[in-house]
Design a protein around this motif. Structure first.
Motif, PDB file in Angstrom:
ATOM      1  N   PRO A   4       2.165   6.235  13.444  1.00 38.95           N
ATOM      2  CA  PRO A   4       1.022   6.440  14.336  1.00 38.95           C
ATOM      3  C   PRO A   4       0.472   5.073  14.723  1.00 38.95           C
ATOM      4  O   PRO A   4       0.648   4.088  14.008  1.00 38.95           O
ATOM      5  CB  PRO A   4       0.026   7.204  13.467  1.00 38.95           C
ATOM      6  N   ASP A   5      -0.164   5.033  15.887  1.00 37.84           N
ATOM      7  CA  ASP A   5      -0.683   3.748  16.333  1.00 37.84           C
ATOM      8  C   ASP A   5      -1.944   3.407  15.548  1.00 37.84           C
ATOM      9  O   ASP A   5      -3.025   3.261  16.101  1.00 37.84           O
ATOM     10  CB  ASP A   5      -1.013   3.792  17.831  1.00 37.84           C
ATOM     11  N   ALA A   6      -1.772   3.336  14.262  1.00 46.13           N
ATOM     12  CA  ALA A   6      -2.943   3.114  13.419  1.00 46.13           C
ATOM     13  C   ALA A   6      -3.470   1.714  13.629  1.00 46.13           C
ATOM     14  O   ALA A   6      -2.719   0.751  13.576  1.00 46.13           O
ATOM     15  CB  ALA A   6      -2.563   3.300  11.965  1.00 46.13           C
ATOM     16  N   LYS A   7      -4.750   1.627  13.929  1.00 46.50           N
ATOM     17  CA  LYS A   7      -5.359   0.313  14.018  1.00 46.50           C
ATOM     18  C   LYS A   7      -5.550  -0.176  12.575  1.00 46.50           C
ATOM     19  O   LYS A   7      -5.878   0.602  11.693  1.00 46.50           O
ATOM     20  CB  LYS A   7      -6.721   0.397  14.719  1.00 46.50           C
ATOM     21  N   PRO A   8      -5.330  -1.433  12.363  1.00 46.80           N
ATOM     22  CA  PRO A   8      -5.517  -1.915  11.006  1.00 46.80           C
ATOM     23  C   PRO A   8      -6.974  -1.711  10.590  1.00 46.80           C
ATOM     24  O   PRO A   8      -7.878  -1.927  11.395  1.00 46.80           O
ATOM     25  CB  PRO A   8      -5.190  -3.400  11.088  1.00 46.80           C
ATOM     26  N   VAL A   9      -7.157  -1.275   9.377  1.00 43.28           N
ATOM     27  CA  VAL A   9      -8.510  -1.015   8.902  1.00 43.28           C
ATOM     28  C   VAL A   9      -9.247  -2.350   8.801  1.00 43.28           C
ATOM     29  O   VAL A   9      -8.696  -3.336   8.317  1.00 43.28           O
ATOM     30  CB  VAL A   9      -8.466  -0.365   7.503  1.00 43.28           C
ATOM     31  N   ALA A  10     -10.463  -2.349   9.295  1.00 43.31           N
ATOM     32  CA  ALA A  10     -11.260  -3.571   9.182  1.00 43.31           C
ATOM     33  C   ALA A  10     -11.389  -3.912   7.710  1.00 43.31           C
ATOM     34  O   ALA A  10     -11.752  -3.071   6.896  1.00 43.31           O
ATOM     35  CB  ALA A  10     -12.631  -3.361   9.803  1.00 43.31           C
ATOM     36  N   SER A  11     -11.029  -5.108   7.423  1.00 45.00           N
ATOM     37  CA  SER A  11     -10.951  -5.432   6.003  1.00 45.00           C
ATOM     38  C   SER A  11     -11.191  -6.903   5.824  1.00 45.00           C
ATOM     39  O   SER A  11     -11.007  -7.704   6.745  1.00 45.00           O
ATOM     40  CB  SER A  11      -9.562  -5.046   5.487  1.00 45.00           C
ATOM     41  N   SER A  12     -11.585  -7.244   4.647  1.00 40.43           N
ATOM     42  CA  SER A  12     -11.777  -8.658   4.383  1.00 40.43           C
ATOM     43  C   SER A  12     -10.429  -9.331   4.144  1.00 40.43           C
ATOM     44  O   SER A  12     -10.337 -10.545   4.110  1.00 40.43           O
ATOM     45  CB  SER A  12     -12.682  -8.838   3.169  1.00 40.43           C
ATOM     46  N   ASP A  13      -9.391  -8.504   3.995  1.00 37.60           N
ATOM     47  CA  ASP A  13      -8.062  -9.065   3.761  1.00 37.60           C
ATOM     48  C   ASP A  13      -7.570  -9.786   5.013  1.00 37.60           C
ATOM     49  O   ASP A  13      -7.232  -9.162   6.016  1.00 37.60           O
ATOM     50  CB  ASP A  13      -7.083  -7.947   3.378  1.00 37.60           C
ATOM     51  N   GLN A  14      -7.555 -11.109   4.951  1.00 38.49           N
ATOM     52  CA  GLN A  14      -7.174 -11.933   6.103  1.00 38.49           C
ATOM     53  C   GLN A  14      -5.728 -11.727   6.509  1.00 38.49           C
ATOM     54  O   GLN A  14      -5.327 -12.187   7.568  1.00 38.49           O
ATOM     55  CB  GLN A  14      -7.364 -13.423   5.743  1.00 38.49           C
ATOM     56  N   ARG A  15      -4.959 -11.056   5.670  1.00 37.17           N
ATOM     57  CA  ARG A  15      -3.529 -10.929   5.952  1.00 37.17           C
ATOM     58  C   ARG A  15      -3.237  -9.764   6.891  1.00 37.17           C
ATOM     59  O   ARG A  15      -2.188  -9.720   7.509  1.00 37.17           O
ATOM     60  CB  ARG A  15      -2.752 -10.745   4.649  1.00 37.17           C
ATOM     61  N   LEU A  16      -4.180  -8.824   6.975  1.00 37.80           N
ATOM     62  CA  LEU A  16      -3.922  -7.639   7.798  1.00 37.80           C
ATOM     63  C   LEU A  16      -4.181  -7.923   9.273  1.00 37.80           C
ATOM     64  O   LEU A  16      -4.970  -8.789   9.625  1.00 37.80           O
ATOM     65  CB  LEU A  16      -4.815  -6.478   7.345  1.00 37.80           C
ATOM     66  N   GLY A  17      -3.520  -7.139  10.112  1.00 39.58           N
ATOM     67  CA  GLY A  17      -3.794  -7.252  11.546  1.00 39.58           C
ATOM     68  C   GLY A  17      -2.536  -7.365  12.383  1.00 39.58           C
ATOM     69  O   GLY A  17      -1.413  -7.216  11.891  1.00 39.58           O
ATOM     70  N   TYR A  18      -2.752  -7.590  13.666  1.00 34.35           N
ATOM     71  CA  TYR A  18      -1.650  -7.725  14.620  1.00 34.35           C
ATOM     72  C   TYR A  18      -1.160  -9.162  14.660  1.00 34.35           C
ATOM     73  O   TYR A  18      -1.940 -10.093  14.820  1.00 34.35           O
ATOM     74  CB  TYR A  18      -2.112  -7.371  16.042  1.00 34.35           C
ATOM     75  N   TYR A  19       0.151  -9.322  14.556  1.00 35.65           N
ATOM     76  CA  TYR A  19       0.780 -10.640  14.748  1.00 35.65           C
ATOM     77  C   TYR A  19       1.669 -10.523  15.975  1.00 35.65           C
ATOM     78  O   TYR A  19       2.597  -9.718  16.008  1.00 35.65           O
ATOM     79  CB  TYR A  19       1.570 -11.051  13.512  1.00 35.65           C
ATOM     80  N   VAL A  20       1.344 -11.315  16.985  1.00 32.58           N
ATOM     81  CA  VAL A  20       1.992 -11.121  18.286  1.00 32.58           C
ATOM     82  C   VAL A  20       2.665 -12.412  18.756  1.00 32.58           C
ATOM     83  O   VAL A  20       2.124 -13.504  18.574  1.00 32.58           O
ATOM     84  CB  VAL A  20       0.956 -10.665  19.342  1.00 32.58           C
TER      85      VAL A  20
ATOM     86  N   ILE B 101       0.526  -5.640  10.359  1.00 31.43           N
ATOM     87  CA  ILE B 101       0.460  -5.447   8.906  1.00 31.43           C
ATOM     88  C   ILE B 101      -0.730  -4.521   8.660  1.00 31.43           C
ATOM     89  O   ILE B 101      -1.880  -4.893   8.868  1.00 31.43           O
ATOM     90  CB  ILE B 101       0.253  -6.791   8.180  1.00 31.43           C
ATOM     91  N   ASP B 102      -0.425  -3.284   8.267  1.00 25.68           N
ATOM     92  CA  ASP B 102      -1.481  -2.273   8.197  1.00 25.68           C
ATOM     93  C   ASP B 102      -2.147  -2.203   6.821  1.00 25.68           C
ATOM     94  O   ASP B 102      -3.339  -1.946   6.718  1.00 25.68           O
ATOM     95  CB  ASP B 102      -0.921  -0.898   8.575  1.00 25.68           C
ATOM     96  N   SER B 103      -1.357  -2.378   5.769  1.00 23.13           N
ATOM     97  CA  SER B 103      -1.989  -2.352   4.438  1.00 23.13           C
ATOM     98  C   SER B 103      -1.167  -3.166   3.445  1.00 23.13           C
ATOM     99  O   SER B 103       0.057  -3.282   3.576  1.00 23.13           O
ATOM    100  CB  SER B 103      -2.143  -0.912   3.946  1.00 23.13           C
ATOM    101  N   ILE B 104      -1.879  -3.740   2.511  1.00 18.07           N
ATOM    102  CA  ILE B 104      -1.221  -4.464   1.425  1.00 18.07           C
ATOM    103  C   ILE B 104      -1.884  -4.013   0.132  1.00 18.07           C
ATOM    104  O   ILE B 104      -3.110  -4.097  -0.009  1.00 18.07           O
ATOM    105  CB  ILE B 104      -1.382  -5.988   1.582  1.00 18.07           C
TER     106      ILE B 104
END
Lengths: 261, 322
Positions: B71-87, B111-114
């Motif tokens: 699913p086009d899950a948006k990465p959950v807003a998180s303090s984890d700096q590693r999550l997010g879109y890498y383009v 990167i959706d979850s770690i």
């Protein structure tokens, strides 16, 4: 300018342009055997090309037999498609105008004109279709032409002239002014052929210059028929050239009945 | 004989300049009759594999099960700096030229979850949305080493081996295809952290003349190009009228229509459109392979209009008929 003395109605329309007494020299100079052969080849080739072009036109007309309001050209006429009468006018124009293009086969052929009544009745059919169906519907859809005011004027003017020339040709025939009839018919048919020339110019211009689609449409809206009218006038000059410079002797003969230009 | 056919003949000769034997342009193309805004697929109709934009939610759910699309899950807003879109660009390093490879595509590795040493996410590229999961190891200088595997039930699946730098917010590495006979078997990438938000005010800006990928060559040897006209109007904001678009080239219409999809982050399957948005449009980020339910009413209306003019142009622009 009544009926020419000594020319029976059936004999009158057997050649194009209509027969007139010619000076003997002109008739004599006319045909040597090789010239005749080349002429035959030339006209046959032209007939083939014309027939092929009509085949292309037929395919265009056939697209519209579904009568669907979004087919082909109507795809980009959606702003006007719901105007009362537009669809009726459009489809009437497509089918009646397509039919009119067949008239060249019978009406300009000297041989076919010998068949009694054929020229007369097919000619009337052509005239009535143009005057009552193809022309007025062309005028109506011309009001809503793509490309703005310039192409609207072009198409409306084309329709008005087409109907006018055809009416004139009909009236000249009624008045038994056969050459004038022929002249106006050449003009009328030149305008009928704008259906073909407009598309031919479009293909040529796009192949050469790759212009924007509506720019080329604005150009061919005029070029498509003005060019034909110029060609028609040149053709008329050519076809009737013998009459333009008759020998003094024939002029003297012709004056009483023939000079009505 | 038939002398008047002289005129007729000249005219007909002209007409014969036309290419009559040319095949009916794009027989597969849907006639606009069937094309409602909702049913118009983005990109060009000549790409048969294009996902229908208006797949109903139920339908798209089914597709997702079948193809294992994340699913086009948006990465959950998180303090984890590693999550997010890498383009960034996904560039071929091993390819088979005979198989018509696409050398470079814009890719979005999300990167959706770690959790612990387990990473899950998905990548969006070239009209594909593929999930992955893998492992993460702490490497030198705070950089993490990742091995991310796509499920393997799609011919385009493979394995990402990469380094994630949470300070620089970059993701660099290599990708190897599972299918050793694929057109491209190995790609490299240096991706940068990117955020995405739909912005209807994004415009193309000045294009000049962008050559169309796989575009037709004209008789003068000029390749079909996308011009500034493509960005003349913002079709996400302004309701277009016929006279706005009637004088535009087919490719410009196509780009104007697909700019709507691009604003929503649609990932293009059609190579010509993908090439254009990947390489000429800085703000473009591929985030999804289905944006149909996100289109606004203005956009749907404009899509319908533009598609109609595109269809008309591609069938009739240079042909005798109409």
């Amino acid at each position: 300018m009544g009926v020419r003395p000594g020319v029976s109605p059936s004999a009158r329309a057997t050649v194009f342009p209509p027969a007139i007494p010619r000076p003997a020299a002109a008739v004599k100079a006319k045909s040597s055997a090789p010239t005749k052969l080349w002429a035959a080849i030339f006209w046959t080739a032209i007939l083939f090309v014309y027939t092929y072009t009509l085949w292309l036109m037929l395919r265009i007309v056939l697209q519209y037999t579904s009568l669907r309001p979004d087919v082909a050209f109507l795809e980009i006429k959606q702003d006007y498609i719901d105007i009362p009468g537009y669809r009726l006018a459009f489809f009437t124009h497509v089918f009646s105008s397509g039919f009119v293009l067949l008239a060249a086969y019978s009406q300009f052929s000297a041989k076919l004109r010998r068949i009694p009544g054929l020229h007369k009745w097919l000619g009337r059919l052509y005239a009535y279709i143009v005057i009552f169906l193809a022309g007025p519907t062309g005028l109506f859809i011309g009001f809503f032409a793509n490309g703005g005011i310039s192409s609207r004027i072009a198409f409306c003017l084309l329709a008005v002239l087409w109907v006018s020339f055809t009416i004139l040709a009909l009236l000249k025939m009624r008045a038994r002014q056969v050459q004038d009839h022929a002249r106006w018919m050449v003009r009328s048919y030149a305008l009928a052929l704008s259906a073909i020339t407009l598309r031919a110019w479009k293909v040529a211009i796009i192949a050469l210059f790759h212009p924007h689609p509506m720019d080329v449409y604005r150009i061919v809206a005029w070029l498509g028929w003005v060019g034909n009218l110029i060609a028609a006038e040149l053709l008329i000059l050519y076809l009737f050239r013998r009459r333009a410079r008759p020998t003094p002797k024939t002029r003297a003969q012709l004056l009483p009945t023939e000079v009505h230009l | 004989m038939i002398r008047v056919t002289l005129l007729v003949g000249l005219i007909a000769a002209l007409a014969s300049c036309n290419k009559p034997s040319a095949p009916q342009a794009n027989a597969a193309m849907p006639k606009s009759a069937e094309v409602s805004a909702a049913a118009v697929s983005p990109e060009s109709a000549s790409a048969p594999q294009v996902t229908k934009v208006n797949a109903s939610p139920a339908e798209s759910g089914a597709t997702q099960d079948k193809q294992n699309i994340a699913p086009d899950a948006k990465p959950v807003a998180s303090s984890d700096q590693r999550l997010g879109y890498y383009v960034g660009y996904f560039e071929a390093t091993e390819e088979d030229d005979a198989k018509d490879p696409m050398y470079s595509n814009k890719i979005n590795v999300s990167i959706d979850s770690i959790s612990g040493d387990t990473v899950t996410g998905h990548s969006v590229c070239a009209g594909n949305n593929r999930p992955f999961s893998g492992t993460l190891k702490q490497g030198k200088d705070g950089v993490f080493d990742l091995v991310l595997k796509e499920p393997g039930d799609d011919k385009s699946d493979g394995v990402f081996t990469c380094n994630l730098d949470p300070k620089a917010r970059t993701l660099k590495g290599e990708w190897v295809a599972n299918d050793k006979k694929a057109a491209v078997t190995k790609r490299s990438y240096e991706l940068a952290y990117t955020t995405f938000k739909y912005n209807p005010r994004q415009v193309l800006g000045s294009i000049g003349e962008a050559e169309v990928y796989g575009g037709k060559m004209s008789r003068r040897g000029k390749i079909e190009a996308i011009t500034d006209d493509a960005g003349k109007y913002n079709a996400s904001v302004r309701v277009l009228k016929s006279h706005d678009v009637e004088n535009m080239y087919k490719r410009d219409l196509e780009v104007m229509r697909n700019t709507i999809y691009a604003r929503h982050g649609y990932s293009f399957r059609n190579r010509a459109m993908r090439d254009f948005f990947d390489n000429y449009v800085e703000w473009y980020v591929p985030v999804s392979t289905d944006v149909s339910h996100e289109l606004t009413d203005v956009e749907k209306k404009n899509i319908e209009l533009l598609k109609r003019y595109e269809d008309h142009a591609s069938t009739y622009y240079d042909r005798f008929g109409r």
